[in-house]
Scaffold this motif. Structure first.
Motif, PDB file in Angstrom:
ATOM      1  N   ARG A   1       0.821  -1.208   0.000  1.00  0.00           N
ATOM      2  CA  ARG A   1       0.000   0.000   0.000  1.00  0.00           C
ATOM      3  C   ARG A   1       0.856   1.259   0.000  1.00  0.00           C
ATOM      4  O   ARG A   1       0.449   2.302  -0.499  1.00  0.00           O
ATOM      5  N   LEU A   2       2.047   1.179   0.588  1.00  0.00           N
ATOM      6  CA  LEU A   2       2.949   2.325   0.642  1.00  0.00           C
ATOM      7  C   LEU A   2       4.349   1.878   0.261  1.00  0.00           C
ATOM      8  O   LEU A   2       4.845   0.869   0.766  1.00  0.00           O
ATOM      9  N   VAL A   3       4.992   2.637  -0.619  1.00  0.00           N
ATOM     10  CA  VAL A   3       6.395   2.417  -0.981  1.00  0.00           C
ATOM     11  C   VAL A   3       7.169   3.680  -0.632  1.00  0.00           C
ATOM     12  O   VAL A   3       6.778   4.786  -1.043  1.00  0.00           O
ATOM     13  N   VAL A   4       8.238   3.529   0.126  1.00  0.00           N
ATOM     14  CA  VAL A   4       9.106   4.656   0.461  1.00  0.00           C
ATOM     15  C   VAL A   4      10.479   4.386  -0.128  1.00  0.00           C
ATOM     16  O   VAL A   4      11.095   3.349   0.161  1.00  0.00           O
ATOM     17  N   THR A   5      10.958   5.282  -0.978  1.00  0.00           N
ATOM     18  CA  THR A   5      12.302   5.164  -1.542  1.00  0.00           C
ATOM     19  C   THR A   5      13.215   6.142  -0.820  1.00  0.00           C
ATOM     20  O   THR A   5      12.802   7.255  -0.472  1.00  0.00           O
ATOM     21  N   ILE A   6      14.468   5.716  -0.596  1.00  0.00           N
ATOM     22  CA  ILE A   6      15.426   6.549   0.125  1.00  0.00           C
ATOM     23  C   ILE A   6      16.735   6.555  -0.649  1.00  0.00           C
ATOM     24  O   ILE A   6      17.279   5.498  -0.963  1.00  0.00           O
ATOM     25  N   GLU A   7      17.239   7.746  -0.976  1.00  0.00           N
ATOM     26  CA  GLU A   7      18.490   7.852  -1.720  1.00  0.00           C
ATOM     27  C   GLU A   7      19.295   9.042  -1.225  1.00  0.00           C
ATOM     28  O   GLU A   7      18.720  10.046  -0.774  1.00  0.00           O
ATOM     29  N   ASP A   8      20.620   8.956  -1.310  1.00  0.00           N
ATOM     30  CA  ASP A   8      21.489  10.053  -0.897  1.00  0.00           C
ATOM     31  C   ASP A   8      21.956  10.853  -2.112  1.00  0.00           C
ATOM     32  O   ASP A   8      23.079  11.338  -2.171  1.00  0.00           O
ATOM     33  N   GLY A   9      21.065  10.980  -3.066  1.00  0.00           N
ATOM     34  CA  GLY A   9      21.262  11.823  -4.245  1.00  0.00           C
ATOM     35  C   GLY A   9      20.078  12.753  -4.373  1.00  0.00           C
ATOM     36  O   GLY A   9      19.123  12.690  -3.578  1.00  0.00           O
ATOM     37  N   LEU A  10      20.091  13.602  -5.389  1.00  0.00           N
ATOM     38  CA  LEU A  10      18.995  14.548  -5.572  1.00  0.00           C
ATOM     39  C   LEU A  10      17.662  13.826  -5.703  1.00  0.00           C
ATOM     40  O   LEU A  10      17.536  12.845  -6.433  1.00  0.00           O
ATOM     41  N   ARG A  11      16.676  14.346  -4.996  1.00  0.00           N
ATOM     42  CA  ARG A  11      15.331  13.773  -5.036  1.00  0.00           C
ATOM     43  C   ARG A  11      14.677  14.017  -6.386  1.00  0.00           C
ATOM     44  O   ARG A  11      14.072  13.106  -6.971  1.00  0.00           O
ATOM     45  N   ASP A  12      14.771  15.245  -6.889  1.00  0.00           N
ATOM     46  CA  ASP A  12      14.113  15.612  -8.142  1.00  0.00           C
ATOM     47  C   ASP A  12      14.824  14.942  -9.316  1.00  0.00           C
ATOM     48  O   ASP A  12      16.007  15.192  -9.568  1.00  0.00           O
ATOM     49  N   GLY A  13      14.104  14.099 -10.037  1.00  0.00           N
ATOM     50  CA  GLY A  13      14.678  13.431 -11.190  1.00  0.00           C
ATOM     51  C   GLY A  13      15.596  12.281 -10.852  1.00  0.00           C
ATOM     52  O   GLY A  13      16.310  11.784 -11.716  1.00  0.00           O
ATOM     53  N   GLY A  14      15.569  11.828  -9.599  1.00  0.00           N
ATOM     54  CA  GLY A  14      16.462  10.772  -9.175  1.00  0.00           C
ATOM     55  C   GLY A  14      15.870   9.385  -9.310  1.00  0.00           C
ATOM     56  O   GLY A  14      14.924   9.152 -10.070  1.00  0.00           O
ATOM     57  N   ILE A  15      16.388   8.444  -8.529  1.00  0.00           N
ATOM     58  CA  ILE A  15      15.974   7.052  -8.649  1.00  0.00           C
ATOM     59  C   ILE A  15      14.598   6.818  -8.057  1.00  0.00           C
ATOM     60  O   ILE A  15      13.806   6.041  -8.593  1.00  0.00           O
ATOM     61  N   GLY A  16      14.288   7.503  -6.961  1.00  0.00           N
ATOM     62  CA  GLY A  16      12.945   7.380  -6.394  1.00  0.00           C
ATOM     63  C   GLY A  16      11.874   7.814  -7.383  1.00  0.00           C
ATOM     64  O   GLY A  16      10.820   7.182  -7.487  1.00  0.00           O
ATOM     65  N   ALA A  17      12.171   8.878  -8.121  1.00  0.00           N
ATOM     66  CA  ALA A  17      11.221   9.339  -9.138  1.00  0.00           C
ATOM     67  C   ALA A  17      11.049   8.304 -10.234  1.00  0.00           C
ATOM     68  O   ALA A  17       9.941   8.081 -10.733  1.00  0.00           O
TER      69      ALA A  17
END
Length: 243
Positions: free
Chosen positions: A165-181
């Motif tokens: 129901r919920l997915v949380v992505t965490i990265e130590d790079g830019l959020r905008d246009g990054g892997i989570g996106a």
């Protein structure tokens, strides 16, 4: 080719046109990726995943432990013969990182849960795993994935994540246009209706002063506490909607 992440991003046009466009099997070993700490504000390697993930034919590895760095170097040299690859690893890898490694281009599920799925990119796997342990104490069982390769994304990981129901992505790079996106976009296509809600945690588009890496990550909410807060906020909204 071994160099700092921040130095490679200053030559991104060469990576894209001289290497990528010609499908050259160059392996870039990128040290000091992500939040670097005391090296100075110009040395944070937070642009690499955003930029390299846009290079056609690029394979992008994000190791979660020192053991994975060696494994991925072998995998990149053996498997990435039709184009470039990059292995981006931080200056401060978690000292108690997982001893197990994956192989090839496959992601690795390190914990099975139910409604919540945490995807910790690279060293952020440590924070995701700790957050899952804290959430378990609160009665929330979270799945945790180590994506290992963030381009291309593992379809098995995406299918599994889509079942939560919920997915949380965490990265130590830019959020905008990054892997989570990219993960959010892939999940929206995989489950266009009734799919999971996605929360993308990453570095804001801002100049960051130098400092201790853990202190900077904590301030940005990129630690176990920040992840737990994100999940708890979601559970409260779900509970309110159910009333």
């Amino acid at each position: 080719m071994a160099l700092y992440s921040t130095f490679l991003t200053r030559a991104i046009d060469q990576v894209n046109l001289d290497v990528g466009m010609h499908q050259q099997p160059v392996v870039f070993a990128l040290d000091r990726a992500g939040i670097t700490g005391d090296d100075g504000a110009s040395h944070h390697g937070v642009l690499d995943m955003v930029l390299l993930s846009k290079v056609p034919n690029m394979t992008l590895f994000a190791p979660s432990s020192y053991a994975e760095v060696g494994q991925m170097l072998h995998d990149a040299l053996d498997l990435c013969t039709d184009g470039p690859a990059a292995i981006r690893f931080p200056k401060t890898m978690p000292p108690d990182g997982p001893a197990e490694t994956g192989s090839g281009l496959s992601a690795r599920r390190v914990r099975a849960g139910t409604e919540v799925c945490l995807i910790g990119v690279g060293k952020m796997l440590g924070a995701a795993t700790e957050a899952a342990e804290r959430l378990a104490d609160q009665g929330v069982e979270a799945t945790v994935w180590d994506p290992r390769v963030v381009k291309p994304l593992d379809s098995d990981m995406l299918v599994d994540a889509a079942g939560h129901r919920l997915v949380v992505t965490i990265e130590d790079g830019l959020r905008d246009g990054g892997i989570g996106a990219a993960i959010s976009d892939a999940l929206s296509k995989l489950a266009p209706t009734g799919g999971p809600q996605v929360r993308v945690l990453g570095v804001p588009s801002a100049y960051l002063a130098h400092g201790k890496p853990d202190a900077i990550l904590c301030r940005l909410g990129l630690d176990a506490e920040g992840i737990v807060d994100e999940v708890v906020a979601w559970t409260r909204v779900v509970a309110d909607q159910a009333r």
